[in-house]
Design a protein around this motif. Structure first.
Motif, mmCIF file in Angstrom:
data_model
loop_
_atom_site.group_PDB
_atom_site.id
_atom_site.type_symbol
_atom_site.label_atom_id
_atom_site.label_comp_id
_atom_site.label_asym_id
_atom_site.label_seq_id
_atom_site.Cartn_x
_atom_site.Cartn_y
_atom_site.Cartn_z
ATOM 1 N N LEU A 193 74.946 49.159 62.959
ATOM 2 C CA LEU A 193 74.315 47.857 62.718
ATOM 3 C C LEU A 193 75.155 46.972 61.806
ATOM 4 O O LEU A 193 75.190 45.755 61.965
ATOM 5 C CB LEU A 193 72.918 48.050 62.124
ATOM 6 C CG LEU A 193 71.921 48.794 63.012
ATOM 7 C CD1 LEU A 193 70.600 48.972 62.281
ATOM 8 C CD2 LEU A 193 71.720 48.091 64.335
ATOM 9 N N ASP A 194 75.845 47.590 60.834
ATOM 10 C CA ASP A 194 76.641 46.803 59.888
ATOM 11 C C ASP A 194 78.018 46.432 60.445
ATOM 12 O O ASP A 194 78.825 45.821 59.776
ATOM 13 C CB ASP A 194 76.795 47.537 58.561
ATOM 14 C CG ASP A 194 77.571 48.835 58.705
ATOM 15 O OD1 ASP A 194 77.630 49.385 59.817
ATOM 16 O OD2 ASP A 194 78.110 49.307 57.684
ATOM 17 N N LYS A 195 78.280 46.810 61.674
ATOM 18 C CA LYS A 195 79.549 46.483 62.331
ATOM 19 C C LYS A 195 79.270 45.676 63.602
ATOM 20 O O LYS A 195 79.814 45.951 64.667
ATOM 21 C CB LYS A 195 80.317 47.763 62.691
ATOM 22 C CG LYS A 195 80.779 48.565 61.503
ATOM 23 C CD LYS A 195 81.913 47.858 60.811
ATOM 24 C CE LYS A 195 82.487 48.709 59.701
ATOM 25 N NZ LYS A 195 83.529 48.020 58.971
ATOM 26 N N ASP A 196 78.362 44.687 63.481
ATOM 27 C CA ASP A 196 78.013 43.809 64.613
ATOM 28 C C ASP A 196 77.521 44.578 65.825
ATOM 29 O O ASP A 196 77.834 44.239 66.970
ATOM 30 C CB ASP A 196 79.204 42.920 64.995
ATOM 31 C CG ASP A 196 79.574 41.951 63.885
ATOM 32 O OD1 ASP A 196 78.652 41.496 63.183
ATOM 33 O OD2 ASP A 196 80.775 41.679 63.723
ATOM 34 N N ASN A 197 76.756 45.661 65.582
ATOM 35 C CA ASN A 197 76.144 46.465 66.633
ATOM 36 C C ASN A 197 77.154 47.110 67.582
ATOM 37 O O ASN A 197 76.876 47.318 68.759
ATOM 38 C CB ASN A 197 75.114 45.663 67.424
ATOM 39 C CG ASN A 197 73.932 45.268 66.584
ATOM 40 O OD1 ASN A 197 73.610 45.935 65.598
ATOM 41 N ND2 ASN A 197 73.282 44.185 66.939
ATOM 42 N N ILE A 198 78.336 47.446 67.052
ATOM 43 C CA ILE A 198 79.327 48.167 67.843
ATOM 44 C C ILE A 198 78.747 49.514 68.229
ATOM 45 O O ILE A 198 78.144 50.212 67.409
ATOM 46 C CB ILE A 198 80.636 48.371 67.049
ATOM 47 C CG1 ILE A 198 81.339 47.041 66.836
ATOM 48 C CG2 ILE A 198 81.562 49.364 67.745
ATOM 49 C CD1 ILE A 198 82.564 47.140 65.942
#
Length: 135
Positions: A28-33
């Protein structure tokens, strides 16, 4: 030597593959990667096995490969954790072991009272060469 801040990551399970014991996760903290397939850490090994898979939507902690700082596709899932969206099971306290299957089936052992409680919403099968009750 600097340690990557991507080494330990929290994520949400996206998909699971029970045949390979892997799962993909959403960071979530990586643009939903969405990760590649990550190994799921288990207990047991060659002969003794304890099979468990997280479910899609479970919150997990991942340990990522520090030699691959450019990708979040190499690592493993260490386990799930409790939070506001995934609270601890009812009755959880020190000295208790609880296995709650989420469908009403629950196994609980209370070490203080030496009580094993089993509540099953379905059929219970017990197989053995010999079965002794209260010998």
């Amino acid at each position: 030597m600097a340690i990557s801040n991507n080494l330990i990551r929290n994520a949400i399970v996206s998909t699971v593959d029970p045949t390979k014991m892997t799962a993909t996760v959403i960071f979530l903290d990586k643009d939903n990667i969405i990760s590649g397939p990550l190994q799921i850490t288990g207990r047991g090994g060659k002969t003794v096995k304890d099979f468990w898979l997280p479910e899609p939507g479970d919150y997990v902690t991942c340990l990522m490969n520090p030699n691959n700082v450019t990708s979040l596709n190499q690592g493993c899932i260490l386990g799930t954790y409790f939070n506001n969206q995934n609270p601890v099971p009812n009755g959880a306290e020190k000295g208790k072991r609880i296995l709650d299957f989420g469908d009403g089936t629950r196994i609980e052992y209370d070490k203080k009272t030496h009580t094993l409680s089993i509540n099953c919403v379905g059929l219970i099968k017990i197989n053995g060469k010999e079965i002794h009750l209260n010998d």
